[in-house]
Design a protein around this motif. Structure first.
Motif, mmCIF file in Angstrom:
data_model
loop_
_atom_site.group_PDB
_atom_site.id
_atom_site.type_symbol
_atom_site.label_atom_id
_atom_site.label_comp_id
_atom_site.label_asym_id
_atom_site.label_seq_id
_atom_site.Cartn_x
_atom_site.Cartn_y
_atom_site.Cartn_z
ATOM 1 N N PHE A 64 -21.087 6.911 1.185
ATOM 2 C CA PHE A 64 -20.027 5.914 1.263
ATOM 3 C C PHE A 64 -20.105 5.050 0.008
ATOM 4 O O PHE A 64 -21.172 4.524 -0.333
ATOM 5 N N ASN A 65 -18.983 4.897 -0.681
ATOM 6 C CA ASN A 65 -19.012 4.144 -1.928
ATOM 7 C C ASN A 65 -18.171 2.872 -1.890
ATOM 8 O O ASN A 65 -18.048 2.178 -2.888
ATOM 9 N N CYS A 66 -17.593 2.566 -0.748
ATOM 10 C CA CYS A 66 -16.947 1.272 -0.564
ATOM 11 C C CYS A 66 -16.852 0.968 0.930
ATOM 12 O O CYS A 66 -16.877 1.876 1.760
ATOM 13 N N ILE A 67 -16.762 -0.315 1.234
ATOM 14 C CA ILE A 67 -16.526 -0.774 2.604
ATOM 15 C C ILE A 67 -15.128 -1.363 2.663
ATOM 16 O O ILE A 67 -14.741 -2.150 1.795
ATOM 17 N N VAL A 79 -4.910 -0.572 3.231
ATOM 18 C CA VAL A 79 -5.950 -0.649 2.199
ATOM 19 C C VAL A 79 -6.892 0.553 2.310
ATOM 20 O O VAL A 79 -7.243 1.180 1.301
ATOM 21 N N ALA A 80 -7.291 0.893 3.528
ATOM 22 C CA ALA A 80 -8.177 2.045 3.722
ATOM 23 C C ALA A 80 -7.499 3.334 3.264
ATOM 24 O O ALA A 80 -8.129 4.195 2.632
ATOM 25 N N TYR A 81 -6.214 3.469 3.577
ATOM 26 C CA TYR A 81 -5.463 4.669 3.172
ATOM 27 C C TYR A 81 -5.433 4.798 1.647
ATOM 28 O O TYR A 81 -5.684 5.878 1.099
ATOM 29 N N ILE A 82 -5.120 3.707 0.955
ATOM 30 C CA ILE A 82 -5.050 3.754 -0.506
ATOM 31 C C ILE A 82 -6.413 4.065 -1.109
ATOM 32 O O ILE A 82 -6.544 4.902 -2.020
ATOM 33 N N MET A 83 -7.460 3.412 -0.602
ATOM 34 C CA MET A 83 -8.789 3.644 -1.159
ATOM 35 C C MET A 83 -9.241 5.088 -0.945
ATOM 36 O O MET A 83 -9.876 5.688 -1.829
ATOM 37 N N LYS A 84 -8.895 5.659 0.182
ATOM 38 C CA LYS A 84 -9.336 7.020 0.490
ATOM 39 C C LYS A 84 -8.479 8.081 -0.203
ATOM 40 O O LYS A 84 -8.996 9.014 -0.815
ATOM 41 N N HIS A 85 -7.159 7.935 -0.124
ATOM 42 C CA HIS A 85 -6.274 9.014 -0.559
ATOM 43 C C HIS A 85 -5.719 8.839 -1.974
ATOM 44 O O HIS A 85 -5.432 9.839 -2.638
ATOM 45 N N LYS A 86 -5.555 7.605 -2.427
ATOM 46 C CA LYS A 86 -5.049 7.389 -3.784
ATOM 47 C C LYS A 86 -6.189 7.194 -4.790
ATOM 48 O O LYS A 86 -6.155 7.725 -5.895
ATOM 49 N N MET A 87 -7.189 6.427 -4.376
ATOM 50 C CA MET A 87 -8.315 6.155 -5.268
ATOM 51 C C MET A 87 -9.431 7.191 -5.143
ATOM 52 O O MET A 87 -10.389 7.170 -5.911
ATOM 53 N N MET A 89 -11.784 7.427 -3.018
ATOM 54 C CA MET A 89 -13.064 6.871 -2.619
ATOM 55 C C MET A 89 -13.457 7.417 -1.251
ATOM 56 O O MET A 89 -12.648 8.068 -0.555
ATOM 57 N N ASN A 90 -14.684 7.153 -0.839
ATOM 58 C CA ASN A 90 -15.147 7.541 0.494
ATOM 59 C C ASN A 90 -15.513 6.270 1.255
ATOM 60 O O ASN A 90 -16.674 5.852 1.275
ATOM 61 N N PRO A 91 -14.510 5.614 1.879
ATOM 62 C CA PRO A 91 -14.764 4.307 2.480
ATOM 63 C C PRO A 91 -15.449 4.396 3.838
ATOM 64 O O PRO A 91 -15.147 5.272 4.654
ATOM 65 N N LEU A 92 -16.374 3.476 4.069
ATOM 66 C CA LEU A 92 -16.868 3.205 5.408
ATOM 67 C C LEU A 92 -16.075 2.007 5.917
ATOM 68 O O LEU A 92 -16.162 0.916 5.353
ATOM 69 N N CYS A 93 -15.298 2.223 6.951
ATOM 70 C CA CYS A 93 -14.497 1.142 7.520
ATOM 71 C C CYS A 93 -15.318 0.444 8.605
ATOM 72 O O CYS A 93 -15.942 1.107 9.426
ATOM 73 N N ILE A 94 -15.316 -0.869 8.578
ATOM 74 C CA ILE A 94 -16.089 -1.641 9.548
ATOM 75 C C ILE A 94 -15.160 -2.590 10.272
ATOM 76 O O ILE A 94 -14.362 -3.305 9.642
ATOM 77 N N THR A 95 -15.235 -2.593 11.583
ATOM 78 C CA THR A 95 -14.447 -3.517 12.394
ATOM 79 C C THR A 95 -15.370 -4.411 13.199
ATOM 80 O O THR A 95 -16.401 -3.955 13.723
#
Length: 261
Positions: A64-67, A79-87, A89-95
């Motif tokens: 994971f390279n971003c939260i 934001v998660a969609y853009i970071m994962k699919h446009k940028m 990245m491999n985001p770890l989403c935290i709720t």
């Protein structure tokens, strides 16, 4: 008792009762001033290039390279969609689960996960939340202060504990909705900004007077040295792209399974 006339924005009618808001010589509030500046002054192409460069610097394969803090709502899903699919990245989403939830919110969070996202859900001890919330209501007029604090401290802490170099929150609310302009041209913020702006000065250290160290594990910020040694950047997505909630809604609905109430 002498009555004082409350000042309102001459453009949107926002009152001066909003914390940290300011008005220009026209009587226009800081949120409206920013709305004008976004159209007339900001070079969004240049800021987007900043985002590309930032992601290029932190795109480590196999981890994971971003939260991305998420709720299942339109903005964090976007934001998660853009970071994962446009940028790429491999985001770890935290709720961070709030003290009370709605069925539609929980369904949207599940739909978000089903559309291909890794989500870590943190359920903070509700008894601890309740005690901090009471302080928030009585001392600060903020009845969800416990949860709002956890949204900051848990994310900072997990970035350090998991050695994830980049956190990407959504909008910089002070700039976007009327408040301090300190972060207007800054992509990043630190612990002091987190406390002074987003928690209205309610430093979690004060809770050590009523709660044990074990109860406050989730409510401790990492130290400056920890953040600095790991070179962790806490950023806002709204710095890099003109914040557009309706566009976020359309994207979240099409790609993240968002359902309306």
């Amino acid at each position: 008792m002498k009555r004082r006339k409350i000042k309102y924005c001459t453009n949107c009618l926002m009152s001066e009762m909003r914390p940290r808001i300011w008005f220009d010589e026209r009587g226009v509030c800081s949120a409206c001033c920013w709305a004008e500046e976004k159209i007339t002054t900001i070079d969004w192409n240049q800021r987007w290039r900043q985002l590309v460069e930032l992601c290029d610097q932190n795109r480590f394969p196999g981890k994971f390279n971003c939260i991305v803090p998420v709720s299942g709502g339109k903005d964090s899903s976007y934001v998660a969609y853009i970071m994962k699919h446009k940028m790429k990245m491999n985001p770890l989403c935290i709720t961070i689960t709030p003290g009370s939830t709605l069925d539609i919110g929980q369904r949207n969070l599940r739909n978000f996960i089903k559309n291909g996202y890794d989500v870590l859900q943190v359920d903070v001890n509700p008894q601890v939340l309740a005690r901090i919330d009471k302080i928030g209501l009585v001392e600060y007029g903020r009845p969800m202060l416990g949860w709002m604090t956890a949204v900051q401290t848990v994310i900072f802490k997990m970035a350090v504990n998991l050695n994830i170099p980049l956190v990407m929150y959504g909008e910089e609310g002070e700039t976007e909705y009327g408040g301090s302009s300190k972060l207007r041209n800054s992509a990043y913020y630190d612990v002091e900004d987190s406390i002074n702006l987003y928690l209205s000065g309610a430093d979690p250290k004060q809770y050590s007077e009523i709660l044990s160290p074990e109860e406050l594990v989730w409510f401790n910020y990492p130290t400056h040295s920890e953040l600095r040694s790991l070179n962790i950047k806490i950023a806002h997505f709204s710095h890099f792209e003109n914040w557009d909630p309706y566009h976020h809604y359309l994207v979240a609905k099409e790609f993240c399974g968002l359902q309306e109430s």
